[in-house]
Design a protein around this motif. Structure first.
Motif, PDB file in Angstrom:
ATOM      1  N   VAL A  47      -7.482  16.748 -19.232  1.00 39.29           N
ATOM      2  CA  VAL A  47      -7.312  15.803 -20.343  1.00 39.29           C
ATOM      3  C   VAL A  47      -6.653  16.347 -21.094  1.00 39.29           C
ATOM      4  N   ARG A  48      -6.615  18.231 -21.008  1.00 35.44           N
ATOM      5  CA  ARG A  48      -5.093  18.656 -21.534  1.00 35.44           C
ATOM      6  C   ARG A  48      -3.687  18.193 -21.542  1.00 35.44           C
ATOM      7  N   ASP A  49      -3.929  18.048 -20.359  1.00 34.53           N
ATOM      8  CA  ASP A  49      -2.200  17.886 -19.738  1.00 34.53           C
ATOM      9  C   ASP A  49      -2.417  16.371 -20.374  1.00 34.53           C
ATOM     10  N   CYS A  50      -3.178  15.214 -20.247  1.00 36.65           N
ATOM     11  CA  CYS A  50      -3.276  14.097 -20.609  1.00 36.65           C
ATOM     12  C   CYS A  50      -2.457  14.317 -22.019  1.00 36.65           C
ATOM     13  N   SER A  51      -3.303  14.771 -22.395  1.00 35.44           N
ATOM     14  CA  SER A  51      -2.529  14.954 -24.023  1.00 35.44           C
ATOM     15  C   SER A  51      -1.237  15.209 -24.447  1.00 35.44           C
ATOM     16  N   VAL A  53       1.269  15.217 -22.167  1.00 32.71           N
ATOM     17  CA  VAL A  53       1.715  14.730 -21.328  1.00 32.71           C
ATOM     18  C   VAL A  53       2.363  13.340 -22.433  1.00 32.71           C
ATOM     19  N   PHE A  54       1.015  12.651 -22.695  1.00 38.81           N
ATOM     20  CA  PHE A  54       0.367  11.141 -23.494  1.00 38.81           C
ATOM     21  C   PHE A  54       0.662  11.626 -24.556  1.00 38.81           C
ATOM     22  N   GLY A  55      -0.040  12.256 -25.445  1.00 39.49           N
ATOM     23  CA  GLY A  55      -0.638  12.018 -26.721  1.00 39.49           C
ATOM     24  C   GLY A  55      -2.055  10.998 -26.357  1.00 39.49           C
ATOM     25  N   VAL A  56      -2.959  10.732 -25.501  1.00 38.67           N
ATOM     26  CA  VAL A  56      -4.069  10.751 -25.299  1.00 38.67           C
ATOM     27  C   VAL A  56      -5.258  10.551 -25.286  1.00 38.67           C
ATOM     28  N   ALA A  57      -5.959  10.707 -25.117  1.00 38.04           N
ATOM     29  CA  ALA A  57      -7.793  11.093 -24.490  1.00 38.04           C
ATOM     30  C   ALA A  57      -7.544  10.214 -23.256  1.00 38.04           C
ATOM     31  N   LEU A  58      -8.511  11.341 -22.224  1.00 37.18           N
ATOM     32  CA  LEU A  58      -8.281  10.914 -20.962  1.00 37.18           C
ATOM     33  C   LEU A  58     -10.325  10.745 -20.127  1.00 37.18           C
ATOM     34  N   ASP A  59     -10.939   9.602 -20.324  1.00 35.48           N
ATOM     35  CA  ASP A  59     -12.468   9.546 -19.902  1.00 35.48           C
ATOM     36  C   ASP A  59     -12.583   9.956 -18.573  1.00 35.48           C
ATOM     37  N   THR A  60     -12.708  11.225 -18.477  1.00 34.26           N
ATOM     38  CA  THR A  60     -13.274  12.114 -17.360  1.00 34.26           C
ATOM     39  C   THR A  60     -14.394  11.368 -16.425  1.00 34.26           C
TER      40      THR A  60
END
Length: 263
Positions: A47-51, A53-60
């Motif tokens: 989640v932290r890295d997706c924000s 690198v891509f600036g978006v949230a990730l659905d875990t």
């Protein structure tokens, strides 16, 4: 086999990852009972890295579903890598890469390495060291350099000569008083390292600066990641370490006793 968002991955799906190399990942071991040590920490990293690198949230929850689906039919234990990348990423417009997808790949899990690791110090600093990203050329070139010189792996020093981390692992040191020292800066915040600190028991852990000269005076040193757990270092460059230090044994026991989380 690998899947992308739960479906078999295609060559086209992989092209941007191979040619543009923009993405991040985490790797963890699924034990024979279907649990993962530090699963929450691995998901938090994604989640932290997706924000970052891509600036978006990730659905875990979707990530967990995709991992369970990929593991179906495989015998456990198994090592899982979750890679997050945007198949539509373009080298000329990385700012437009904002639709990341989840690729899951697995491989058989082996037992803990039985031989201590001999390492060569190599001057190298990863880009964005706090992100577990897919840009591995520099790190793997350092590993190749070490192996061509007869060592098992490389350990990185920064521009000030401080030890930071290994190629795909954190490095820790045990001083003459039995305390565990972790490099203060320049290292990925590893999940195994965090678990060892959380379940420290009576072993003291602290962050510190460790130069090559200071490392030479340490009682022991070790590598950690989710695949190997705790692996003793036999040495760095020409400096040897004790590979049967009692604190090493306690760290290994502590790690193996950490309860896993169900996928």
């Amino acid at each position: 086999m690998a899947t992308l968002d739960g479906k078999p991955v295609s060559t086209d799906d992989l092209l941007s990852l191979a040619l543009t190399n923009l993405g991040h990942f985490t790797t963890f071991r699924v034990d024979s009972d279907g649990t993962v040590r530090g699963l929450t920490r691995h998901l938090d990293r994604l989640v932290r890295d997706c924000s970052a690198v891509f600036g978006v949230a990730l659905d875990t929850e979707l990530v967990r579903d995709f991992v369970r689906q990929e593991l179906a039919g495989y015998e456990l234990p198994r090592v899982v890598r979750v890679t997050v990348h945007d198949p539509g990423a373009d080298m000329g417009r990385p700012a437009d890469a904002n639709e990341p997808r989840v690729m899951v790949s697995t491989r058989p899990a082996s037992g803990p390495p039985v031989t201590p690791l001999r390492t060569l110090s190599v001057a190298f600093e990863r880009d964005l060291p706090h992100v577990k990203h897919v840009g591995l050329f520099g790190a793997l070139h350092a590993r190749r350099t070490a192996q061509m010189a007869g060592y098992g792996d490389a350990v990185f020093t920064d521009r000030d000569g401080r030890l930071a981390e290994g190629v795909t692992w954190n490095v820790g040191f045990i001083d003459r008083d039995g305390a565990v020292l972790w490099p203060r800066t320049g290292a990925l915040p590893g999940v195994t390292m965090a678990l060892l600190r959380e379940y420290a028991g009576s072993v003291e852990h602290r962050d510190d600066d460790v130069s090559l000269d200071r490392a030479a005076g340490m009682a022991a040193a070790f590598a950690t990641n989710a695949s190997i757990g705790v692996r003793p270092l036999a040495g760095i460059d020409g400096n040897a370490f004790a590979v049967e230090h009692p604190v090493l044994g306690r760290l290994r026991e502590r790690y193996l006793s950490i309860p896993g989380e169900a996928l």
